[in-house]
Design a protein around this motif. Structure first.
Motif, PDB file in Angstrom:
ATOM      1  N   GLY A   1     -36.053  31.863 105.515  1.00 20.00           N
ATOM      2  CA  GLY A   1     -36.983  31.268 104.565  1.00 20.00           C
ATOM      3  C   GLY A   1     -36.779  31.703 103.128  1.00 20.00           C
ATOM      4  O   GLY A   1     -37.644  31.465 102.276  1.00 20.00           O
ATOM      5  N   TYR A   2     -35.652  32.312 102.811  1.00 19.17           N
ATOM      6  CA  TYR A   2     -35.366  32.747 101.445  1.00 19.17           C
ATOM      7  C   TYR A   2     -34.372  31.809 100.774  1.00 19.17           C
ATOM      8  O   TYR A   2     -33.503  31.226 101.417  1.00 19.17           O
ATOM      9  CB  TYR A   2     -34.827  34.185 101.444  1.00 19.17           C
ATOM     10  N   GLU A   3     -34.486  31.690  99.471  1.00 19.63           N
ATOM     11  CA  GLU A   3     -33.665  30.742  98.719  1.00 19.63           C
ATOM     12  C   GLU A   3     -32.335  31.325  98.272  1.00 19.63           C
ATOM     13  O   GLU A   3     -31.406  30.593  97.967  1.00 19.63           O
ATOM     14  CB  GLU A   3     -34.435  30.247  97.496  1.00 19.63           C
ATOM     15  N   LYS A   4     -32.244  32.649  98.184  1.00 21.41           N
ATOM     16  CA  LYS A   4     -31.014  33.271  97.694  1.00 21.41           C
ATOM     17  C   LYS A   4     -30.767  34.587  98.410  1.00 21.41           C
ATOM     18  O   LYS A   4     -31.561  35.021  99.251  1.00 21.41           O
ATOM     19  CB  LYS A   4     -31.084  33.466  96.187  1.00 21.41           C
ATOM     20  N   GLU A   5     -29.665  35.240  98.080  1.00 20.77           N
ATOM     21  CA  GLU A   5     -29.266  36.447  98.810  1.00 20.77           C
ATOM     22  C   GLU A   5     -29.858  37.715  98.215  1.00 20.77           C
ATOM     23  O   GLU A   5     -30.227  38.639  98.950  1.00 20.77           O
ATOM     24  CB  GLU A   5     -27.733  36.551  98.843  1.00 20.77           C
TER      25      GLU A   5
ATOM     26  N   ILE B   1     -39.029  41.341  89.782  1.00 18.09           N
ATOM     27  CA  ILE B   1     -39.893  40.221  89.388  1.00 18.09           C
ATOM     28  C   ILE B   1     -39.942  39.170  90.496  1.00 18.09           C
ATOM     29  O   ILE B   1     -41.010  38.639  90.825  1.00 18.09           O
ATOM     30  CB  ILE B   1     -39.403  39.597  88.067  1.00 18.09           C
ATOM     31  N   ASP B   2     -38.790  38.886  91.090  1.00 19.15           N
ATOM     32  CA  ASP B   2     -38.738  37.939  92.211  1.00 19.15           C
ATOM     33  C   ASP B   2     -39.659  38.387  93.346  1.00 19.15           C
ATOM     34  O   ASP B   2     -40.424  37.591  93.908  1.00 19.15           O
ATOM     35  CB  ASP B   2     -37.314  37.828  92.773  1.00 19.15           C
ATOM     36  N   ILE B   3     -39.570  39.662  93.674  1.00 21.35           N
ATOM     37  CA  ILE B   3     -40.319  40.208  94.812  1.00 21.35           C
ATOM     38  C   ILE B   3     -41.814  40.210  94.548  1.00 21.35           C
ATOM     39  O   ILE B   3     -42.617  39.865  95.425  1.00 21.35           O
ATOM     40  CB  ILE B   3     -39.809  41.625  95.138  1.00 21.35           C
ATOM     41  N   LEU B   4     -42.223  40.555  93.333  1.00 23.22           N
ATOM     42  CA  LEU B   4     -43.649  40.540  92.994  1.00 23.22           C
ATOM     43  C   LEU B   4     -44.206  39.124  92.984  1.00 23.22           C
ATOM     44  O   LEU B   4     -45.396  38.918  93.253  1.00 23.22           O
ATOM     45  CB  LEU B   4     -43.876  41.214  91.633  1.00 23.22           C
ATOM     46  N   ASN B   5     -43.369  38.148  92.676  1.00 20.44           N
ATOM     47  CA  ASN B   5     -43.803  36.751  92.728  1.00 20.44           C
ATOM     48  C   ASN B   5     -43.868  36.223  94.156  1.00 20.44           C
ATOM     49  O   ASN B   5     -44.656  35.330  94.464  1.00 20.44           O
ATOM     50  CB  ASN B   5     -42.850  35.869  91.915  1.00 20.44           C
TER      51      ASN B   5
ATOM     52  N   ILE C   1     -27.981  40.276  80.622  1.00 27.44           N
ATOM     53  CA  ILE C   1     -27.264  39.821  79.427  1.00 27.44           C
ATOM     54  C   ILE C   1     -27.301  40.881  78.333  1.00 27.44           C
ATOM     55  O   ILE C   1     -26.346  41.060  77.576  1.00 27.44           O
ATOM     56  CB  ILE C   1     -27.878  38.498  78.910  1.00 27.44           C
ATOM     57  N   LYS C   2     -28.403  41.635  78.284  1.00 27.07           N
ATOM     58  CA  LYS C   2     -28.563  42.678  77.264  1.00 27.07           C
ATOM     59  C   LYS C   2     -27.924  43.998  77.684  1.00 27.07           C
ATOM     60  O   LYS C   2     -27.991  44.985  76.952  1.00 27.07           O
ATOM     61  CB  LYS C   2     -30.041  42.895  76.970  1.00 27.07           C
ATOM     62  N   GLY C   3     -27.322  44.017  78.874  1.00 22.96           N
ATOM     63  CA  GLY C   3     -26.646  45.226  79.324  1.00 22.96           C
ATOM     64  C   GLY C   3     -27.508  46.192  80.097  1.00 22.96           C
ATOM     65  O   GLY C   3     -27.050  47.275  80.478  1.00 22.96           O
ATOM     66  N   LYS C   4     -28.752  45.829  80.379  1.00 23.77           N
ATOM     67  CA  LYS C   4     -29.657  46.702  81.121  1.00 23.77           C
ATOM     68  C   LYS C   4     -29.413  46.549  82.615  1.00 23.77           C
ATOM     69  O   LYS C   4     -29.286  45.449  83.127  1.00 23.77           O
ATOM     70  CB  LYS C   4     -31.107  46.345  80.794  1.00 23.77           C
ATOM     71  N   GLU C   5     -29.368  47.678  83.330  1.00 25.58           N
ATOM     72  CA  GLU C   5     -29.159  47.628  84.771  1.00 25.58           C
ATOM     73  C   GLU C   5     -30.458  47.261  85.491  1.00 25.58           C
ATOM     74  O   GLU C   5     -31.515  47.841  85.231  1.00 25.58           O
ATOM     75  CB  GLU C   5     -28.644  48.969  85.285  1.00 25.58           C
ATOM     76  N   THR C   6     -30.359  46.303  86.391  1.00 26.06           N
ATOM     77  CA  THR C   6     -31.518  45.822  87.141  1.00 26.06           C
ATOM     78  C   THR C   6     -31.233  45.936  88.632  1.00 26.06           C
ATOM     79  O   THR C   6     -30.179  45.518  89.106  1.00 26.06           O
ATOM     80  CB  THR C   6     -31.815  44.346  86.798  1.00 26.06           C
ATOM     81  N   ARG C   7     -32.191  46.527  89.350  1.00 27.87           N
ATOM     82  CA  ARG C   7     -32.036  46.659  90.793  1.00 27.87           C
ATOM     83  C   ARG C   7     -32.250  45.303  91.470  1.00 27.87           C
ATOM     84  O   ARG C   7     -33.186  44.570  91.137  1.00 27.87           O
ATOM     85  CB  ARG C   7     -33.033  47.660  91.368  1.00 27.87           C
ATOM     86  N   GLU C   8     -31.404  44.998  92.448  1.00 24.56           N
ATOM     87  CA  GLU C   8     -31.592  43.835  93.297  1.00 24.56           C
ATOM     88  C   GLU C   8     -31.555  44.281  94.753  1.00 24.56           C
ATOM     89  O   GLU C   8     -30.835  45.219  95.102  1.00 24.56           O
ATOM     90  CB  GLU C   8     -30.525  42.777  93.043  1.00 24.56           C
ATOM     91  N   ILE C   9     -32.334  43.614  95.587  1.00 24.99           N
ATOM     92  CA  ILE C   9     -32.451  43.977  96.998  1.00 24.99           C
ATOM     93  C   ILE C   9     -32.053  42.790  97.860  1.00 24.99           C
ATOM     94  O   ILE C   9     -32.431  41.648  97.575  1.00 24.99           O
ATOM     95  CB  ILE C   9     -33.887  44.422  97.325  1.00 24.99           C
ATOM     96  N   HIS C  10     -31.305  43.062  98.919  1.00 23.61           N
ATOM     97  CA  HIS C  10     -30.830  42.004  99.806  1.00 23.61           C
ATOM     98  C   HIS C  10     -31.993  41.392 100.581  1.00 23.61           C
ATOM     99  O   HIS C  10     -32.895  42.106 101.044  1.00 23.61           O
ATOM    100  CB  HIS C  10     -29.796  42.559 100.783  1.00 23.61           C
ATOM    101  N   TYR C  11     -31.980  40.074 100.734  1.00 23.68           N
ATOM    102  CA  TYR C  11     -33.089  39.373 101.387  1.00 23.68           C
ATOM    103  C   TYR C  11     -33.338  39.834 102.817  1.00 23.68           C
ATOM    104  O   TYR C  11     -34.473  39.750 103.326  1.00 23.68           O
ATOM    105  CB  TYR C  11     -32.833  37.857 101.380  1.00 23.68           C
ATOM    106  N   SER C  12     -32.321  40.360 103.506  1.00 26.39           N
ATOM    107  CA  SER C  12     -32.450  40.717 104.918  1.00 26.39           C
ATOM    108  C   SER C  12     -33.422  41.868 105.170  1.00 26.39           C
ATOM    109  O   SER C  12     -33.874  42.053 106.307  1.00 26.39           O
ATOM    110  CB  SER C  12     -31.079  41.077 105.497  1.00 26.39           C
TER     111      SER C  12
END
Length: 219
Positions: free
Chosen positions: A6-10, A15-19, A46-57
């Motif tokens: 049921g997820y749209e991306k990997e 911000i995605d998770i809080l939404n 784009i500004k060079g800031k590191e952002t954490r991403e978590i796998h949908y699984s």
């Protein structure tokens, strides 16, 4: 397009998770402390800031804890929908009575819940009322969570015999199927997909029953 879960991306950022999930930032920070290293990554914006991403699984395991809505959350349709879309459900159902108003659909849903609560002692029940696409009457979608105290399809069907006309070859008046794992979140999302004219989350005795949230009909 939604994948099997049921997820749209990997990959999803904070911000995605809080939404997506009905949680606050403090909860997010607590849950990611022990995340497996192969299920998270850092990417530069784009500004060079590191952002954490978590796998949908691992999103459900981390953020989708079975819980009831708080008093503050229950009155907010948007928050309720996020909660419904991420809750663990056992049955995916709908009814389409002949020429039923919003109020008549609500009454049928409340009666169905009351009857189910007599059979089983641990029921969580969500319903939403939507307008028919072909006329000015309404139908109901509902989801059932039985937890450990399962109700059978046959028991639901017997109650529905008193609430809605029988199915015919030309038209399905009631639809009840187990919430199969292949649904992912799509079954819940389908139940909250369009304009909702009334909704409620109901619990059996061990939880305080939520107030009905009636939405005014708009033209």
């Amino acid at each position: 397009m939604l994948n099997r879960e049921g997820y749209e991306k990997e990959w999803y950022n904070k911000i995605d998770i809080l939404n997506l999930f009905p949680i606050k930032e403090t909860t997010y920070k607590l849950r990611i402390k022990n995340i497996p290293t192969d299920k998270t990554r850092f990417v530069k914006s784009i500004k060079g800031k590191e952002t954490r991403e978590i796998h949908y699984s691992v999103l459900d395991e981390l953020f989708n804890k079975r819980r009831k809505l708080s008093s503050n959350e229950k009155s907010k349709l948007g928050h309720t929908i996020k909660w419904v879309n991420n809750h663990k459900w056992n049955y995916f159902c709908n009814i389409k009575p002949v020429k039923a108003t919003i109020e008549e659909n609500v009454a049928k849903m409340k009666l169905l819940f009351e009857k189910l609560s007599i059979i089983k002692k641990d029921i969580t029940f969500f319903y939403s009322i939507e307008k028919n696409s072909t006329n000015d009457y309404y139908h109901s979608h509902f989801l059932i969570d039985c937890r450990k105290d399962m109700v059978s399809e046959e028991e639901i069907a017997i109650i529905l015999e008193y609430l809605v006309e029988p199915n015919t070859k030309r038209e399905t008046k009631n639809y009840v199927v187990p919430y199969d794992i292949t649904f992912g979140k799509k079954g819940a999302i389908y139940s909250t997909k369009t304009k909702i004219y009334a909704f409620d989350v109901l619990y059996h005795n061990r939880y305080k029953q939520q107030n009905n949230n009636e939405l005014k009909k708009t033209n």
